[in-house]
Design an enzyme around this catalytic site. Sequence first.
Site, PDB file in Angstrom:
ATOM      1  N   GLY A   1      43.000  29.257  24.566  1.00  0.00           N
ATOM      2  CA  GLY A   1      43.849  30.330  24.053  1.00  0.00           C
ATOM      3  C   GLY A   1      44.609  31.020  25.160  1.00  0.00           C
TER       4      GLY A   1
ATOM      5  N   GLY B   1      47.874  33.217  24.515  1.00  0.00           N
ATOM      6  CA  GLY B   1      47.841  34.422  23.700  1.00  0.00           C
ATOM      7  C   GLY B   1      47.937  35.689  24.527  1.00  0.00           C
TER       8      GLY B   1
ATOM      9  N   ASP C   1      45.595  38.005  25.250  1.00  0.00           N
ATOM     10  CA  ASP C   1      44.506  38.158  26.205  1.00  0.00           C
ATOM     11  C   ASP C   1      44.561  37.078  27.277  1.00  0.00           C
ATOM     12  OD1 ASP C   1      43.878  40.108  24.411  1.00  0.00           O
ATOM     13  OD2 ASP C   1      41.864  39.384  23.963  1.00  0.00           O
TER      14      ASP C   1
ATOM     15  N   LEU D   1      40.495  21.395  20.581  1.00  0.00           N
ATOM     16  CA  LEU D   1      39.117  21.857  20.651  1.00  0.00           C
ATOM     17  C   LEU D   1      38.258  21.389  19.486  1.00  0.00           C
ATOM     18  CD1 LEU D   1      39.636  25.507  21.936  1.00  0.00           C
ATOM     19  CD2 LEU D   1      38.607  23.612  23.194  1.00  0.00           C
TER      20      LEU D   1
ATOM     21  N   SER E   1      34.015  40.064  18.347  1.00  0.00           N
ATOM     22  CA  SER E   1      34.934  41.046  17.765  1.00  0.00           C
ATOM     23  C   SER E   1      34.188  42.183  17.093  1.00  0.00           C
ATOM     24  CB  SER E   1      35.834  40.349  16.741  1.00  0.00           C
ATOM     25  OG  SER E   1      36.572  41.288  15.992  1.00  0.00           O
TER      26      SER E   1
ATOM     27  N   GLU F   1      35.042  43.302  14.431  1.00  0.00           N
ATOM     28  CA  GLU F   1      35.054  42.990  12.999  1.00  0.00           C
ATOM     29  C   GLU F   1      33.709  42.455  12.536  1.00  0.00           C
ATOM     30  OE1 GLU F   1      37.392  43.347  10.534  1.00  0.00           O
ATOM     31  OE2 GLU F   1      38.545  44.553  11.957  1.00  0.00           O
TER      32      GLU F   1
ATOM     33  N   TYR G   1      37.319  36.492   9.006  1.00  0.00           N
ATOM     34  CA  TYR G   1      37.418  36.458  10.468  1.00  0.00           C
ATOM     35  C   TYR G   1      36.135  37.000  11.100  1.00  0.00           C
ATOM     36  CZ  TYR G   1      38.908  37.863  15.159  1.00  0.00           C
ATOM     37  OH  TYR G   1      38.993  38.040  16.511  1.00  0.00           O
TER      38      TYR G   1
ATOM     39  N   LYS H   1      33.435  34.932  13.433  1.00  0.00           N
ATOM     40  CA  LYS H   1      33.119  35.378  14.782  1.00  0.00           C
ATOM     41  C   LYS H   1      31.623  35.654  14.948  1.00  0.00           C
ATOM     42  CE  LYS H   1      36.788  35.418  17.397  1.00  0.00           C
ATOM     43  NZ  LYS H   1      36.803  34.700  18.686  1.00  0.00           N
TER      44      LYS H   1
END
Length: 320
Positions: A8, A11, A13, A61, A127, A129, A151, A155
Site C-alpha cells: 500500500g 496510499g 500513509d 498480495l 483500525s 473501527e 471494514y 481488520k
Amino acid sequence: MPKALITGIAGQDGSYLTELLLEKGYEVHGIERTAALENPEMHLTRLLPQLSRIRLHPVELNSLSGTLQILQHLQPEECYHLASESYVTHGFDDLRQFTNANLFTTHNLLEALRLAGPHGRLYFAASSEMFGDADRSPQDEQTPFHPRSAYGLSKLAGFHLCEYYRRHYGMHISSGILYNHESPRRGPQFVTRKITSFVAGLEKGRQGKLHLGNLEARRDWGHARDYVEAMWLMLQQEKPDDYVIATGLPHSVRDLLQVAFETIGEDYRAHVEIAPVFFRETESLDLVGDAHKARHVLGWEPRTSFAEMIREMVEADLGA
C-alpha cells in the site's frame, strides 16, 4: 542500510512513511499492482517526488507464491502492511470484498514472512473501527472490540491473525490501532477532503451547496504524517506489541467546517445544507483514543493540531 518493504505504498500513509524512512536512510521497496506501475502518473501521484529513490515491485498480495518470492528475494528487516480496502461503510453487503482485500492478503503476507524467515519485523495497520460500538470512551488497548462495519470486522480478523502468528511462531509483529488520520493526501471520498476541497472550490468561484449529514458527529482526527512515525517506532522496540495511536481530542464535523471555512474568511452556515441521506442509522459513543501506552513506551506524541491539519488541507486544495 536497513531495508523496508511497504504494502500500500502509494496510499496516504504509504507515501508519508516512504518519506520518513528515506530520511532515516532506509532502502525502501514497495508492493504495487502491475496496472499502477504501468501508469504511475495516474496511480502513483503521491509517490512521484520519491520514485527515483525507491523500488516498486508488481506483486499481487492474494498470491502466496508471489508474496513469498519477493520476501525471499528482498529479506527486508521491516515490513509495513498498509494495503487494504479502507473506505468504511456501515452495511455488511460488502463483507466478502473486505474479507478478500483485508484478511486473505494479510494471511498470505504473514505466512510468506514466516516461510521466508522469522527475523523480519512486521507492522500491521489495524483500525479504531474495530471498537465500533464501544462500551466506553476513550478507548485503549484493553477496551473490548465490537465492530459495526465490514471494514472493522475484516481488520479485527487480521488483528487476531497477527496476534496468533506472534504468539505461536515468535514473530516480531506489532499492530497499530490507528484512529482517523487525515492530510492533503486523503482520498476525496472522505468527509475531511470533501469539505476542504469544497472550500477551495468556493474560493475559486465555484457555486453550489455542500451537503452533509450529522454535524455533531465527533471523531478523533490526527495527521497521517504524525501517525506513520508511530508505525516506525513500534518496529524499533525490542518486544512487539499493540498500540492505540490517537490524539485523544474529539472534534465534530461542525468544528471541521468552522476551521475550514475560516481559512478563506467565510461562514460555513451560508454554504452547508443538511442532507438526511448522509445520516447514519445509529451513532455509537465517540471513538476517541487513549494513546497513553504509545506515549509512555514509544515516546510518541502527535505534533500537528486539528486546526493546523485542516488549514493545511484547505491550502493544499487551493493550490491544486
